[in-house]
Design a protein around this motif. Structure first.
Motif, PDB file in Angstrom:
ATOM      1  N   TRP A 106      -8.481  -2.383   3.862  1.00  0.00           N
ATOM      2  CA  TRP A 106      -7.668  -2.330   2.632  1.00  0.00           C
ATOM      3  C   TRP A 106      -7.403  -3.724   2.098  1.00  0.00           C
ATOM      4  N   LEU A 108      -5.003  -4.889  -1.484  1.00  0.00           N
ATOM      5  CA  LEU A 108      -4.375  -4.443  -2.731  1.00  0.00           C
ATOM      6  C   LEU A 108      -3.863  -5.639  -3.514  1.00  0.00           C
ATOM      7  N   GLY A 114       4.221  -2.794  -0.735  1.00  0.00           N
ATOM      8  CA  GLY A 114       5.585  -2.307  -0.471  1.00  0.00           C
ATOM      9  C   GLY A 114       5.877  -0.945  -1.072  1.00  0.00           C
ATOM     10  N   GLY A 116       3.721   1.896  -0.143  1.00  0.00           N
ATOM     11  CA  GLY A 116       3.028   2.919   0.654  1.00  0.00           C
ATOM     12  C   GLY A 116       1.667   3.309   0.099  1.00  0.00           C
ATOM     13  N   ILE A 117       1.118   2.462  -0.781  1.00  0.00           N
ATOM     14  CA  ILE A 117      -0.148   2.824  -1.435  1.00  0.00           C
ATOM     15  C   ILE A 117      -1.333   2.757  -0.470  1.00  0.00           C
ATOM     16  N   ALA A 118      -1.368   1.710   0.364  1.00  0.00           N
ATOM     17  CA  ALA A 118      -2.470   1.596   1.334  1.00  0.00           C
ATOM     18  C   ALA A 118      -2.420   2.776   2.306  1.00  0.00           C
ATOM     19  N   THR A 119      -1.219   3.111   2.752  1.00  0.00           N
ATOM     20  CA  THR A 119      -1.087   4.220   3.707  1.00  0.00           C
ATOM     21  C   THR A 119      -1.498   5.545   3.064  1.00  0.00           C
ATOM     22  N   ASN A 146      -1.808 -11.107  10.863  1.00  0.00           N
ATOM     23  CA  ASN A 146      -1.636 -10.344   9.627  1.00  0.00           C
ATOM     24  C   ASN A 146      -0.746  -9.113   9.899  1.00  0.00           C
ATOM     25  N   ARG A 148       1.338  -7.426   8.046  1.00  0.00           N
ATOM     26  CA  ARG A 148       1.344  -6.336   7.058  1.00  0.00           C
ATOM     27  C   ARG A 148       0.187  -5.375   7.307  1.00  0.00           C
ATOM     28  N   ARG A 155       1.313   2.487  11.215  1.00  0.00           N
ATOM     29  CA  ARG A 155       1.817   3.661  10.479  1.00  0.00           C
ATOM     30  C   ARG A 155       0.824   4.816  10.526  1.00  0.00           C
TER      31      ARG A 155
HETATM   32  C1  LIG Z   1      -2.394  -5.180   4.011  1.00  0.00           C
HETATM   33  C2  LIG Z   1      -1.822  -4.565   2.741  1.00  0.00           C
HETATM   34  C3  LIG Z   1      -2.820  -3.587   2.118  1.00  0.00           C
HETATM   35  C4  LIG Z   1      -0.539  -3.792   3.143  1.00  0.00           C
HETATM   36  O1  LIG Z   1       0.119  -3.328   1.981  1.00  0.00           O
HETATM   37  P1  LIG Z   1       1.570  -2.653   2.116  1.00  0.00           P
HETATM   38  O2  LIG Z   1       2.022  -2.327   0.765  1.00  0.00           O
HETATM   39  O3  LIG Z   1       2.423  -3.499   2.989  1.00  0.00           O
HETATM   40  O4  LIG Z   1       1.254  -1.333   2.969  1.00  0.00           O
HETATM   41  P2  LIG Z   1       1.576   0.175   2.625  1.00  0.00           P
HETATM   42  O5  LIG Z   1       0.864   0.607   1.411  1.00  0.00           O
HETATM   43  O6  LIG Z   1       1.352   0.959   3.856  1.00  0.00           O
HETATM   44  O7  LIG Z   1       3.130   0.132   2.244  1.00  0.00           O
HETATM   45  C5  LIG Z   1       4.106   0.082   3.254  1.00  0.00           C
HETATM   46  C6  LIG Z   1       5.368  -0.500   2.690  1.00  0.00           C
HETATM   47  O8  LIG Z   1       5.757   0.249   1.540  1.00  0.00           O
HETATM   48  C7  LIG Z   1       7.072   0.835   1.753  1.00  0.00           C
HETATM   49  N1  LIG Z   1       7.091   2.103   1.010  1.00  0.00           N
HETATM   50  C8  LIG Z   1       7.721   2.270  -0.178  1.00  0.00           C
HETATM   51  N2  LIG Z   1       7.484   3.517  -0.635  1.00  0.00           N
HETATM   52  C9  LIG Z   1       6.721   4.136   0.268  1.00  0.00           C
HETATM   53  C10 LIG Z   1       6.165   5.431   0.331  1.00  0.00           C
HETATM   54  N3  LIG Z   1       6.317   6.328  -0.650  1.00  0.00           N
HETATM   55  N4  LIG Z   1       5.393   5.742   1.411  1.00  0.00           N
HETATM   56  C11 LIG Z   1       5.208   4.854   2.394  1.00  0.00           C
HETATM   57  N5  LIG Z   1       5.712   3.586   2.374  1.00  0.00           N
HETATM   58  C12 LIG Z   1       6.458   3.240   1.316  1.00  0.00           C
HETATM   59  C13 LIG Z   1       7.182   0.908   3.256  1.00  0.00           C
HETATM   60  O9  LIG Z   1       8.521   0.969   3.670  1.00  0.00           O
HETATM   61  C14 LIG Z   1       6.531  -0.403   3.666  1.00  0.00           C
HETATM   62  O10 LIG Z   1       7.411  -1.450   3.344  1.00  0.00           O
HETATM   63  P3  LIG Z   1       7.634  -2.747   4.290  1.00  0.00           P
HETATM   64  O11 LIG Z   1       6.408  -3.594   4.097  1.00  0.00           O
HETATM   65  O12 LIG Z   1       8.821  -3.393   3.720  1.00  0.00           O
HETATM   66  O13 LIG Z   1       7.772  -2.227   5.673  1.00  0.00           O
HETATM   67  C15 LIG Z   1      -1.444  -5.651   1.706  1.00  0.00           C
HETATM   68  O14 LIG Z   1      -0.447  -6.476   2.263  1.00  0.00           O
HETATM   69  C16 LIG Z   1      -2.629  -6.527   1.298  1.00  0.00           C
HETATM   70  O15 LIG Z   1      -3.433  -6.118   0.467  1.00  0.00           O
HETATM   71  N6  LIG Z   1      -2.743  -7.741   1.880  1.00  0.00           N
HETATM   72  C17 LIG Z   1      -3.783  -8.682   1.521  1.00  0.00           C
HETATM   73  C18 LIG Z   1      -5.143  -8.286   2.004  1.00  0.00           C
HETATM   74  C19 LIG Z   1      -5.175  -8.091   3.498  1.00  0.00           C
HETATM   75  O16 LIG Z   1      -4.570  -8.847   4.257  1.00  0.00           O
HETATM   76  N7  LIG Z   1      -5.936  -7.058   3.895  1.00  0.00           N
HETATM   77  C20 LIG Z   1      -6.146  -6.765   5.279  1.00  0.00           C
HETATM   78  C21 LIG Z   1      -7.153  -7.700   5.819  1.00  0.00           C
HETATM   79  S1  LIG Z   1      -7.863  -7.019   7.244  1.00  0.00           S
END
Ligand SMILES: CC(C)(COP(=O)(O)OP(=O)(O)OC[C@H]1O[C@@H](n2cnc3c(N)ncnc32)[C@H](O)[C@@H]1OP(=O)(O)O)[C@@H](O)C(=O)NCCC(=O)NCCS
Length: 196
Positions: A106, A108, A114, A116-119, A146, A148, A155
């Motif tokens: 992933w 984004l 933040g 939950g889009i990746a999940t 990393n 995040r 998750r």
């Molecule tokens: C890694 C990455 C995709 C994670 O994105 P993210 O938004 O943290 O992950 P999710 O989509 O799972 O979202 C989870 C967060 O959304 C929050 N959230 C809000 N609404 C939500 C919902 N409806 N459902 C689930 N989570 C929700 C969660 O509480 C969590 O928050 P927190 O970070 O404060 O704990 C992003 O940080 C990114 O693109 N990073 C740069 C590229 C990278 O490093 N990629 C991986 C390389 S291997």
């Protein structure tokens, strides 16, 4: 044969997202995301427009041959490019611990973090990979630092085995991002999870 391949990356709508194959028109969105300093914090080098161009062309070609390659995530209502998330099989030119295995990955735009889009996108593609494609296991990998990305893996119920940690073969010794971790999820473990 070709139809079987194409079916591995259908266009899908989830609650908030459209998940779809890469198209040439995604280049500007991809390049802008790759240029964001927040996004590339855990990548060892800057990703120029030309590098994004080569990346898109590799992904277009991989989705033709494998049927999927870390598909695009769009906002379902606005159609805005949010990044990519999904299944892929990377070809590494160097020794790689899980060469040829199905990976989930992933990236984004930072405005989409933040929420939950990746999940949300990853859960769909894991179900599709296990239930429709019959994959037995999906792997994910990131820099140990990393947190995040590791949180997304956790998750999703993916399991980290410290004995699989490895040094990225293309990152020089002493670099803080060199150590990498691998998480795995089996079809049986995914089937036992509550997906409500
Ligand atoms: C890694 C990455 C995709 C994670 O994105 P993210 O938004 O943290 O992950 P999710 O989509 O799972 O979202 C989870 C967060 O959304 C929050 N959230 C809000 N609404 C939500 C919902 N409806 N459902 C689930 N989570 C929700 C969660 O509480 C969590 O928050 P927190 O970070 O404060 O704990 C992003 O940080 C990114 O693109 N990073 C740069 C590229 C990278 O490093 N990629 C991986 C390389 S291997």
């Amino acid at each position: 044969m070709i139809e079987g391949v194409i079916d591995k990356s259908p266009r899908i709508e989830t609650e908030r997202l459209t998940l779809r194959k890469w198209e040439q028109r995604d280049l500007d969105g991809l390049a802008e995301m790759n240029a964001d300093p927040l996004v590339r914090e855990f990548f060892p080098q800057e990703i120029s427009y030309a590098v994004s161009e080569r990346m898109l062309s590799r992904m277009l070609s991989k989705q033709e041959t494998d049927g999927f390659c870390f598909p695009v995530v769009e906002d379902r209502v606005s159609g805005m490019f949010l990044g990519f998330c999904g299944l892929g099989i990377l070809d590494h030119s160097v020794d790689w611990p899980f060469e040829g295995e199905v990976e989930i990955g992933w990236r984004l735009i930072s405005n989409a973090w933040g929420k939950g889009i990746a999940t949300e996108a990853a859960r769909f593609w894991l179900g599709f990979g296990f239930d429709t494609q019959g994959f037995g296991e999906v792997v994910s990998c990131t820099s140990a630092r990393n947190s995040r990305s590791r949180s997304v893996m956790q998750r999703l119920g993916m399991v980290w085995d410290v004995s699989e940690d490895f040094d990225h073969p293309q990152i020089e010794e002493g670099h803080p991002l060199r150590r990498h971790v691998i998480y795995r999820l089996s079809r049986d473990k995914f089937a036992g999870q509550n997906h409500d």
